[in-house]
Design a protein around this motif. Structure first.
Motif, short mmCIF file in Angstrom:
data_model
loop_
_atom_site.label_atom_id
_atom_site.label_comp_id
_atom_site.label_asym_id
_atom_site.label_seq_id
_atom_site.Cartn_x
_atom_site.Cartn_y
_atom_site.Cartn_z
N ARG A 115 59.48 41.00 34.61
CA ARG A 115 59.10 41.26 36.05
C ARG A 115 57.74 41.23 35.47
O ARG A 115 57.03 42.27 35.29
CB ARG A 115 60.21 42.31 35.81
N TRP A 116 57.45 41.77 37.38
CA TRP A 116 55.95 41.62 37.59
C TRP A 116 56.12 42.65 38.95
O TRP A 116 56.85 42.10 39.43
CB TRP A 116 55.16 39.55 37.58
N GLY A 117 54.57 43.10 39.09
CA GLY A 117 54.51 43.77 40.21
C GLY A 117 53.78 42.36 41.75
O GLY A 117 53.73 41.31 40.70
N GLN A 118 53.90 43.79 41.82
CA GLN A 118 52.77 42.73 43.05
C GLN A 118 51.42 42.63 42.88
O GLN A 118 50.81 41.57 43.35
CB GLN A 118 52.96 43.64 44.90
N GLY A 119 50.45 43.36 42.29
CA GLY A 119 49.12 43.71 42.29
C GLY A 119 48.65 44.74 42.73
O GLY A 119 49.20 45.39 43.84
N THR A 120 47.70 45.04 42.11
CA THR A 120 46.53 46.24 42.68
C THR A 120 45.37 45.80 42.45
O THR A 120 44.69 45.59 41.17
CB THR A 120 46.94 47.84 42.64
N GLN A 121 44.30 46.08 43.53
CA GLN A 121 43.00 45.18 42.88
C GLN A 121 42.55 46.44 42.30
O GLN A 121 42.35 47.33 42.32
CB GLN A 121 42.33 44.86 43.98
N VAL A 122 41.38 45.43 41.31
CA VAL A 122 40.49 47.08 40.89
C VAL A 122 39.21 46.39 41.03
O VAL A 122 38.80 44.90 41.19
CB VAL A 122 40.02 46.88 39.00
N THR A 123 37.76 47.15 41.73
CA THR A 123 36.55 45.98 42.04
C THR A 123 35.31 46.63 41.24
O THR A 123 35.57 48.53 41.63
CB THR A 123 35.99 45.56 43.24
N VAL A 124 34.53 46.57 40.29
CA VAL A 124 33.39 47.58 39.83
C VAL A 124 32.10 46.99 40.21
O VAL A 124 32.62 45.55 39.77
CB VAL A 124 33.68 47.37 38.40
N SER A 125 31.66 47.80 40.82
CA SER A 125 29.86 47.37 41.26
C SER A 125 29.04 47.54 40.00
O SER A 125 29.85 48.82 39.72
CB SER A 125 29.96 47.59 42.70
N SER A 126 27.94 46.62 40.34
CA SER A 126 26.94 47.50 39.33
C SER A 126 25.78 48.05 40.23
O SER A 126 25.99 47.94 41.04
CB SER A 126 25.92 46.23 38.84
#
Length: 126
Positions: A115-126
Motif C-alpha cells: 500500500r502506498w500514499g499519493q506523496g508529499t513534496q519536500v523542497t530544500v533550498s540552499s
C-alpha cells in the motif's frame, strides 16, 4: 479502505526541519510494518526509513541517520517522519508505505510494500 494519506511537506531552507505525517485507514494497522520512501523524477524510489509494527525496531538509510526520526502512533493510525538539518539533496516526493510482513535487512525494497500514499513534496533550498 486501505488508504494512506501523507501531509506536512513543503519548502524549507537548508538546515531547517519538517515533520511528515501519514494517516492510515488500514484495518489492523498495528500489524503492518511502515516506511517512508522518496523519489525524484526519473529516478528509482529510495527507502528512507522503516519501522516495525510495534515501533520497537527502526531502520534508516545512511544518508539520513542522525537527522531523521521515524515514529508511529498505532492508537491514532499515524506514521511520522521528523526531518531535521535538512539538506538540498533531501528534496524529493516523499511516500508513506505499508507492508503486511515483518521487515528485516531488505526493508528498503519497495516490492515488499503493498500500500502506498499519493506523496508529499519536500523542497530544500540552499
Amino acid at each position: 479502505q486501505g488508504q494512506l494519506v501523507e501531509s506536512g511537506g513543503g519548502s524549507v531552507q537548508a538546515g531547517g526541519s519538517l515533520r511528515l505525517s501519514c494517516a492510515a485507514s488500514v484495518y489492523t494497522y498495528d500489524r503492518y510494518s511502515m516506511a517512508w520512501f522518496r523519489q525524484l523524477p526519473g529516478k528509482e524510489r529510495e527507502g528512507v526509513a522503516a519501522i516495525s509494527p510495534a515501533g520497537s525496531t527502526t531502520y534508516y538509510t545512511d544518508s539520513v541517520k542522525g537527522r531523521f526520526t521515524i515514529s508511529r502512533d498505532n492508537a491514532k493510525y499515524m506514521l511520522y517522519l521528523q526531518m531535521n538539518s535538512l539538506k538540498p539533496e533531501d528534496t524529493a516526493m516523499y511516500y508513506c508505505a505499508a507492508a503486511s510482513l515483518i521487515l528485516g535487512g531488505r526493508w528498503y525494497d519497495s516490492s515488499f510494500y503493498s500500500r502506498w500514499g499519493q506523496g508529499t513534496q519536500v523542497t530544500v533550498s540552499s
